[in-house]
Structures are given as C-alpha cells and as structure tokens.
Design a protein around this motif. Sequence first.
Motif, PDB file in Angstrom:
ATOM      1  N   LYS A  19     -27.888 -39.371  32.750  1.00 53.36           N
ATOM      2  CA  LYS A  19     -26.553 -38.797  32.613  1.00 53.36           C
ATOM      3  C   LYS A  19     -25.558 -39.847  32.126  1.00 53.36           C
ATOM      4  N   ILE A  21     -21.722 -41.720  32.200  1.00 56.06           N
ATOM      5  CA  ILE A  21     -20.902 -42.252  33.288  1.00 56.06           C
ATOM      6  C   ILE A  21     -20.011 -41.154  33.863  1.00 56.06           C
ATOM      7  N   GLU A  22     -19.433 -40.325  32.999  1.00 54.61           N
ATOM      8  CA  GLU A  22     -18.536 -39.259  33.449  1.00 54.61           C
ATOM      9  C   GLU A  22     -19.280 -38.243  34.298  1.00 54.61           C
ATOM     10  N   VAL A  24     -22.026 -38.759  36.084  1.00 58.79           N
ATOM     11  CA  VAL A  24     -22.381 -39.380  37.367  1.00 58.79           C
ATOM     12  C   VAL A  24     -21.143 -39.473  38.252  1.00 58.79           C
ATOM     13  N   ALA A  25     -19.999 -39.805  37.664  1.00 53.69           N
ATOM     14  CA  ALA A  25     -18.757 -39.888  38.435  1.00 53.69           C
ATOM     15  C   ALA A  25     -18.407 -38.520  39.026  1.00 53.69           C
ATOM     16  N   VAL A  28     -20.673 -37.941  41.967  1.00 55.30           N
ATOM     17  CA  VAL A  28     -20.222 -38.761  43.101  1.00 55.30           C
ATOM     18  C   VAL A  28     -19.049 -38.071  43.799  1.00 55.30           C
ATOM     19  N   LEU A  63     -25.870 -42.785  44.465  1.00 53.51           N
ATOM     20  CA  LEU A  63     -25.166 -42.357  43.259  1.00 53.51           C
ATOM     21  C   LEU A  63     -24.111 -43.381  42.839  1.00 53.51           C
ATOM     22  N   GLN A  64     -23.392 -43.939  43.820  1.00 52.54           N
ATOM     23  CA  GLN A  64     -22.386 -44.947  43.496  1.00 52.54           C
ATOM     24  C   GLN A  64     -23.028 -46.191  42.907  1.00 52.54           C
ATOM     25  N   LEU A  67     -23.830 -45.439  39.368  1.00 50.55           N
ATOM     26  CA  LEU A  67     -22.606 -45.427  38.581  1.00 50.55           C
ATOM     27  C   LEU A  67     -22.156 -46.855  38.272  1.00 50.55           C
ATOM     28  N   ASN A  68     -22.181 -47.727  39.280  1.00 53.21           N
ATOM     29  CA  ASN A  68     -21.789 -49.124  39.071  1.00 53.21           C
ATOM     30  C   ASN A  68     -22.700 -49.808  38.078  1.00 53.21           C
ATOM     31  N   LYS A  70     -24.376 -48.385  35.625  1.00 55.24           N
ATOM     32  CA  LYS A  70     -24.058 -47.852  34.304  1.00 55.24           C
ATOM     33  C   LYS A  70     -22.776 -48.473  33.749  1.00 55.24           C
ATOM     34  N   GLU A  71     -21.757 -48.602  34.621  1.00 57.51           N
ATOM     35  CA  GLU A  71     -20.489 -49.177  34.172  1.00 57.51           C
ATOM     36  C   GLU A  71     -20.663 -50.632  33.767  1.00 57.51           C
TER      37      GLU A  71
END
Length: 75
Positions: A19, A21-22, A24-25, A28, A63-64, A67-68, A70-71
């Motif tokens: 997925k 970033i958006e 996944v965010a 979350v 999930l966080q 996300l981190n 990926k960022e």
Amino acid sequence: EVLAQLGLKREELQEVKGKTIEEVAKTVQEKRNQIPLLRLELKMGKHGNLRIVKNARRELAQLQTMLNEKERKDA
C-alpha cells in the motif's frame, strides 16, 4: 472480530507493504478509532476475549512501524 483476536498475519503484513503511505496512514487512523470502541464493547460484555484490546494495540503498533519504514524509505 477475528483479526483483532489474532493480530496481523504475514499475508496481511505483505498486503500493507504494497500500500501507499496514505493508505497505510488511513488504516492506522481506523485502528486508532477502533480501540476505544473495542474497550467499550468489552466493558459491555460483547466480547468474551479479554485480549482483544491488547491485540488491537499490537496491530496498531505493527501498522505504525510499517508506516514509519515507508516514510523513511521515501524520504
């Protein structure tokens, strides 16, 4: 919910990796909103499984972390 009882499975983690970033965010944020509702349902006696909130928190942490990662990768 069965997923909240088991935590994220490998297939689900792989799906999250695919997925953006958006997306996944958004997932979350949905999980964050779900945890207070699970606590309320647990207090009302709708769930017999007392670990449901703990597992939902674990999923949120997973999930966080994704996300981190990926960022950082995109930065």
